[in-house]
Design an enzyme around this catalytic site. Sequence first.
Site, PDB file in Angstrom:
ATOM      1  N   ASP A   1      46.375  79.487  84.668  1.00 46.77           N
ATOM      2  CA  ASP A   1      46.646  78.119  84.354  1.00 46.77           C
ATOM      3  C   ASP A   1      46.288  77.153  85.816  1.00 46.77           C
ATOM      4  O   ASP A   1      46.386  77.704  86.832  1.00 46.77           O
ATOM      5  CB  ASP A   1      47.859  77.851  83.846  1.00 46.77           C
ATOM      6  CG  ASP A   1      47.980  77.859  82.399  1.00 46.77           C
ATOM      7  OD1 ASP A   1      46.630  77.952  81.940  1.00 46.77           O
ATOM      8  OD2 ASP A   1      48.817  78.020  81.699  1.00 46.77           O
TER       9      ASP A   1
ATOM     10  N   LYS B   1      43.862  73.405  81.937  1.00 50.77           N
ATOM     11  CA  LYS B   1      43.485  72.074  81.246  1.00 50.77           C
ATOM     12  C   LYS B   1      43.732  70.775  82.403  1.00 50.77           C
ATOM     13  O   LYS B   1      44.700  70.886  82.882  1.00 50.77           O
ATOM     14  CB  LYS B   1      44.456  71.910  79.957  1.00 50.77           C
ATOM     15  CG  LYS B   1      44.441  72.744  79.066  1.00 50.77           C
ATOM     16  CD  LYS B   1      45.304  72.698  78.046  1.00 50.77           C
ATOM     17  CE  LYS B   1      45.597  73.997  77.064  1.00 50.77           C
ATOM     18  NZ  LYS B   1      46.583  74.760  77.007  1.00 50.77           N
TER      19      LYS B   1
ATOM     20  N   MET C   1      57.726  67.011  81.761  1.00 47.24           N
ATOM     21  CA  MET C   1      56.543  66.149  81.184  1.00 47.24           C
ATOM     22  C   MET C   1      57.049  64.836  80.947  1.00 47.24           C
ATOM     23  O   MET C   1      56.416  64.411  80.017  1.00 47.24           O
ATOM     24  CB  MET C   1      55.674  66.878  80.167  1.00 47.24           C
ATOM     25  CG  MET C   1      55.278  68.136  80.417  1.00 47.24           C
ATOM     26  SD  MET C   1      54.319  69.142  78.805  1.00 47.24           S
ATOM     27  CE  MET C   1      55.776  69.632  78.192  1.00 47.24           C
TER      28      MET C   1
HETATM   29  C1  LIG Z   1      53.357  72.208  80.298  1.00 52.22           C
HETATM   30  S1  LIG Z   1      54.763  72.099  81.181  1.00 52.22           S
HETATM   31  C2  LIG Z   1      54.998  74.070  81.365  1.00 52.22           C
HETATM   32  C3  LIG Z   1      56.344  74.483  81.742  1.00 52.22           C
HETATM   33  C4  LIG Z   1      56.265  75.747  82.304  1.00 52.22           C
HETATM   34  N1  LIG Z   1      56.212  76.589  81.406  1.00 52.22           N
HETATM   35  C5  LIG Z   1      57.890  76.080  83.086  1.00 52.22           C
HETATM   36  O1  LIG Z   1      58.525  76.975  82.352  1.00 52.22           O
HETATM   37  O2  LIG Z   1      58.094  75.518  84.110  1.00 52.22           O
HETATM   38  C6  LIG Z   1      54.578  71.406  82.497  1.00 52.22           C
HETATM   39  C7  LIG Z   1      55.786  70.730  82.840  1.00 52.22           C
HETATM   40  O3  LIG Z   1      56.535  71.517  83.855  1.00 52.22           O
HETATM   41  C8  LIG Z   1      57.295  70.576  84.801  1.00 52.22           C
HETATM   42  N2  LIG Z   1      56.873  71.326  86.169  1.00 52.22           N
HETATM   43  C9  LIG Z   1      56.234  72.679  86.341  1.00 52.22           C
HETATM   44  N3  LIG Z   1      56.166  73.030  87.660  1.00 52.22           N
HETATM   45  C10 LIG Z   1      56.921  72.063  88.255  1.00 52.22           C
HETATM   46  C11 LIG Z   1      57.152  71.880  89.783  1.00 52.22           C
HETATM   47  N4  LIG Z   1      56.905  72.843  90.815  1.00 52.22           N
HETATM   48  N5  LIG Z   1      57.965  70.893  90.039  1.00 52.22           N
HETATM   49  C12 LIG Z   1      58.302  70.002  89.170  1.00 52.22           C
HETATM   50  N6  LIG Z   1      58.082  70.002  87.654  1.00 52.22           N
HETATM   51  C13 LIG Z   1      57.170  71.020  87.343  1.00 52.22           C
HETATM   52  C14 LIG Z   1      56.991  69.245  84.843  1.00 52.22           C
HETATM   53  O4  LIG Z   1      57.505  68.588  84.248  1.00 52.22           O
HETATM   54  C15 LIG Z   1      55.327  69.736  84.012  1.00 52.22           C
HETATM   55  O5  LIG Z   1      54.863  68.484  83.573  1.00 52.22           O
END
Ligand SMILES: C[S@@+](CC[C@H](N)C(=O)[O-])C[C@H]1O[C@@H](n2cnc3c(N)ncnc32)[C@H](O)[C@@H]1O
Length: 241
Positions: free
Chosen positions: A31, A53, A167
């Site tokens: 991803d 995506k 998100m």
């Molecule tokens: C589609 S979701 C996937 C979440 C992922 N499966 C998880 O467990 O962290 C994507 C969201 O995760 C959060 N996110 C992922 N990585 C991040 C990071 N390094 N810092 C802050 N937010 C993060 C944000 O809110 C982002 O919009």
Amino acid sequence: VYLVGAGPGDPELMTVRGATLLARADVVIYDRLIAHSLLDLAPPSAERIDVGKRPGRPTRQSEINALLVEHGGLGHEVVRLKGGDPFLFGRGGEEAEALRAAGIPYEVVPGVTSAFAAPAAAGIPVTHRGLAADFAVVSGHRDPERAEAGWNWAELAVGPATLVLLMGMDNLAEITAELIRHGRPADTPAAVIQSATLPGQRVLRAPLGGLAARSGAAGLTAPAVVVIGAVAALGAEPVPS
Ligand SMILES: C[S@@+](CC[C@H](N)C(=O)[O-])C[C@H]1O[C@@H](n2cnc3c(N)ncnc32)[C@H](O)[C@@H]1O
């Protein structure tokens, strides 16, 4: 096929199991938000397939499922590398269903989710004795065409002591306003953690009522995790007296 959580950003935060599987993968399907240095753990001969995506180049979930089934069906060792934890807002559940339906053996390797890692990176515990005994992890993005559309503001506003929003940046003004309208006090501590565990990490703390404006003014954007609740006041730099 292994559905592997890559962790929140810092490549050191992937599990040992994930690294072991990567080191012997035939195919890595990854991803957008994963640390690209993790791909170096795979053998040079491994096929690397980017299914991130992104605007203007959407990869349909059905195409990703089909890729997993195709490579798994060929007997390849496939690592499906997903940001954070594969089963938290990562559509890992759908990928597992597709594999199960096709009779392809799979294993889920949990990952360190940004839902906990981002608050932790800012020194914020999602529970804390005397402050928060429960929490909810909420998606700030809703697909109006789906059955689960809409938030239960009345419950979210006054229910869990801590809210962790993923998100949530696009709808932050609406979400914070609805929470206040439904009973969460405007002076509730809150924090935005952008790019948590990465070199560009940024943390902003503000009361719930001013959070959207302050984070807009500071130019904070996705990926970011928002924490709302008394715990969001913890971990801040000590204020000199
Ligand atoms: C589609 S979701 C996937 C979440 C992922 N499966 C998880 O467990 O962290 C994507 C969201 O995760 C959060 N996110 C992922 N990585 C991040 C990071 N390094 N810092 C802050 N937010 C993060 C944000 O809110 C982002 O919009």
